[in-house]
Design a protein around this motif. Structure first.
Motif, mmCIF file in Angstrom:
data_model
loop_
_atom_site.group_PDB
_atom_site.id
_atom_site.type_symbol
_atom_site.label_atom_id
_atom_site.label_comp_id
_atom_site.label_asym_id
_atom_site.label_seq_id
_atom_site.Cartn_x
_atom_site.Cartn_y
_atom_site.Cartn_z
ATOM 1 N N SER A 152 -18.345 2.488 -0.708
ATOM 2 C CA SER A 152 -17.571 2.612 0.514
ATOM 3 C C SER A 152 -18.616 2.562 1.622
ATOM 4 N N ASP A 153 -18.255 1.989 2.785
ATOM 5 C CA ASP A 153 -19.294 1.708 3.776
ATOM 6 C C ASP A 153 -19.817 2.972 4.453
ATOM 7 N N VAL A 154 -21.113 3.008 4.622
ATOM 8 C CA VAL A 154 -21.872 3.999 5.413
ATOM 9 C C VAL A 154 -21.337 5.436 5.282
ATOM 10 N N LEU B 294 -18.183 -11.406 9.499
ATOM 11 C CA LEU B 294 -18.537 -10.330 10.421
ATOM 12 C C LEU B 294 -17.663 -9.117 10.156
ATOM 13 N N ARG B 295 -18.277 -7.953 10.156
ATOM 14 C CA ARG B 295 -17.529 -6.709 9.909
ATOM 15 C C ARG B 295 -17.618 -5.806 11.128
ATOM 16 N N VAL B 296 -16.489 -5.263 11.546
ATOM 17 C CA VAL B 296 -16.509 -4.161 12.509
ATOM 18 C C VAL B 296 -15.973 -2.925 11.809
ATOM 19 N N ASN C 232 -13.009 2.019 -2.816
ATOM 20 C CA ASN C 232 -14.365 1.474 -2.905
ATOM 21 C C ASN C 232 -14.231 -0.039 -3.061
ATOM 22 N N HIS C 233 -15.254 -0.784 -2.629
ATOM 23 C CA HIS C 233 -15.176 -2.242 -2.741
ATOM 24 C C HIS C 233 -16.497 -2.820 -3.200
ATOM 25 N N SER C 234 -16.415 -4.055 -3.672
ATOM 26 C CA SER C 234 -17.607 -4.731 -4.161
ATOM 27 C C SER C 234 -17.431 -6.225 -4.024
HETATM 28 FE FE LIG Z 1 -19.167 -2.839 2.151
#
Ligand SMILES: [Fe+2]
Ligand SMILES: O=C(O)CCC(=O)C(=O)O
Length: 397
Positions: free
Chosen positions: A182-184, A344-346, A329-331
């Motif tokens: 999961s991000d940050v 691009l991710r925000v 969660n992702h992959s």
């Molecule tokens: Fe990610």
């Protein structure tokens, strides 16, 4: 490109030598998104830690039936289709994310919170400025301490996802289990409704998977759920900072470690979710090391292996995924080398993760188990194992 070899008049194809027609794919001279290619701004000095902030999730303002979003989708000739029982929906029809009203965006926040991830095709009008506007509606945009940002000035709150012929994956770097994250989550207020757009995608491959924390929690026995609810975990960015230290000897922000509850409750849905990930969690707090290692291994493995609670997206140019980093969660998969892939991710930040206790205290209602709630809606008894599960009556007697 031909891989055929001639042998006495017979043409043989070497199946192991096939790399398609994409070998050497790079952005090229006239690449339309060259101002958004990755850039690693270096600093002499790191920025200070991120400040705390208060936030009320936009999903709290949603209509429980998402009626405003549903009406907009219907008007656009589309439909919201689930990709599976547990996780993932796709919004079909000619709907443009940049044109959604506030009410429609509130409903979207709720839909993403319930479904974990929601996809939109062909969002060519959602340029990075509009994508950032949409993200800011959900929360303050996170600035990443070490990942690449776009070349164009003023986009420090954007993360660039990029691979091409020079990004040969290292097969020894990470296992499939370790890639789920999961991000940050090392931040004190990790992200909620997160938006990734891919402008350039391979013909085939490099799909992304999302695995449900709600469903994982629901799949466990009651005593084990209670055990996990009593725990918290250390989320660390030191590993990522070290991995990037050759490119960025001075991270844009210093690495940190934060403690979050292992079972987190989504403030809007009230569902409990397993909130650990192999990307950033280093250990459980207050239990013996071996117990921590083995419990985390079980949970990380489960995220990667629960195929019935995972969805997989096959990207096309212009697709957008919105996911709720609190509950999935992702992959990515890294099978399309050497194709060009660029996005691009925000990453809007959300509340400090709520444990079951803190949710119940703050909202004055009980946190729920996703599967039990589903059975309740169906008017059936929940399928928990405290009666011996699938062991037959005669055996139990
Ligand atoms: Fe990610
Ligand atoms: O490349 C992808 O498909 C996903 C990358 C990722 O983990 C992210 O954008 O958060």
């Amino acid at each position: 490109m031909s891989n055929a070899s001639s042998d006495g008049g017979e043409t043989l194809v070497d199946p192991y030598n096939y790399v398609g027609d994409v070998l050497g794919a790079g952005p090229g001279e006239n690449y339309p998104f060259s101002d958004l290619l990755p850039y690693n701004p270096t600093r002499d000095k790191s920025d200070p830690p991120l400040p705390y902030f208060d936030i009320t999730d936009r999903g709290h303002f949603a209509d429980p039936a998402c009626s405003r979003l549903n009406a907009a989708v219907k008007k656009a000739g589309g439909k919201i289709k689930d990709l599976g029982i547990c996780v993932g929906s796709v919004v079909e029809g000619d709907i443009k994310l940049e044109d959604l009203t506030s009410e429609e965006k509130d409903d979207l926040a709720l839909l993403v919170a319930r479904r974990g991830v929601v996809f939109f095709r062909n969002q060519t009008g959602l340029d990075i400025d509009k994508q950032r506007e949409l993200g800011k509606y959900f929360g303050p945009l996170h600035t990443h301490p070490v990942l690449a940002v776009p070349r164009r000035n003023g986009l420090d709150d954007v993360v660039v996802i990029y691979s091409d012929k020079d990004s040969r994956p290292d097969p020894y770097a990470f296992s499939r289990v370790e890639l789920f994250h999961s991000d940050v989550t090392f931040e004190a207020q990790p992200p909620g409704t997160t938006i990734l757009k891919l402008m350039t995608t391979p013909e085939v491959g490099n799909d992304t998977l999302w695995s449900s924390g709600y469903a994982l929690y629901s799949s466990l026995s009651k005593p084990y759920q209670k055990y996990l609810e009593s725990l918290s975990a250390v989320h660390s960015s030191f590993g990522q900072a070290l991995w990037r230290s050759e490119t960025l000897p001075t991270p844009r922000r210093q690495p940190l470690e934060t403690i979050h509850p292992v079972v987190r409750v989504h403030p809007v849905t009230g569902f409990k979710s397993i909130f650990v990930n192999a990307g950033f969690v280093t250990r459980l707090v207050g239990v013996p090391k071996a117990e921590s290692t083995n419990t985390l291994k079980f949970l990380f493995d489960s995220f990667a292996q629960q195929t019935d609670a995972t969805c997989r997206w096959r990207w096309q140019d212009g697709d957008v995924a919105l996911w709720d980093n609190r509950v999935v969660n992702h992959s990515a998969t890294f099978d399309a080398y050497p194709s060009l892939r660029h996005g691009l991710r925000v990453t809007p930040q959300a509340e400090r993760p709520l444990s079951v206790n803190s949710y119940e205290k703050q909202y004055g209602r009980q946190a729920k188990d996703w599967l039990e709630e589903r059975y309740r809606v169906l008017g059936l008894d929940p399928p928990h194992m405290d009666q011996g599960g699938s062991i037959s009556k005669s055996y139990k007697d």
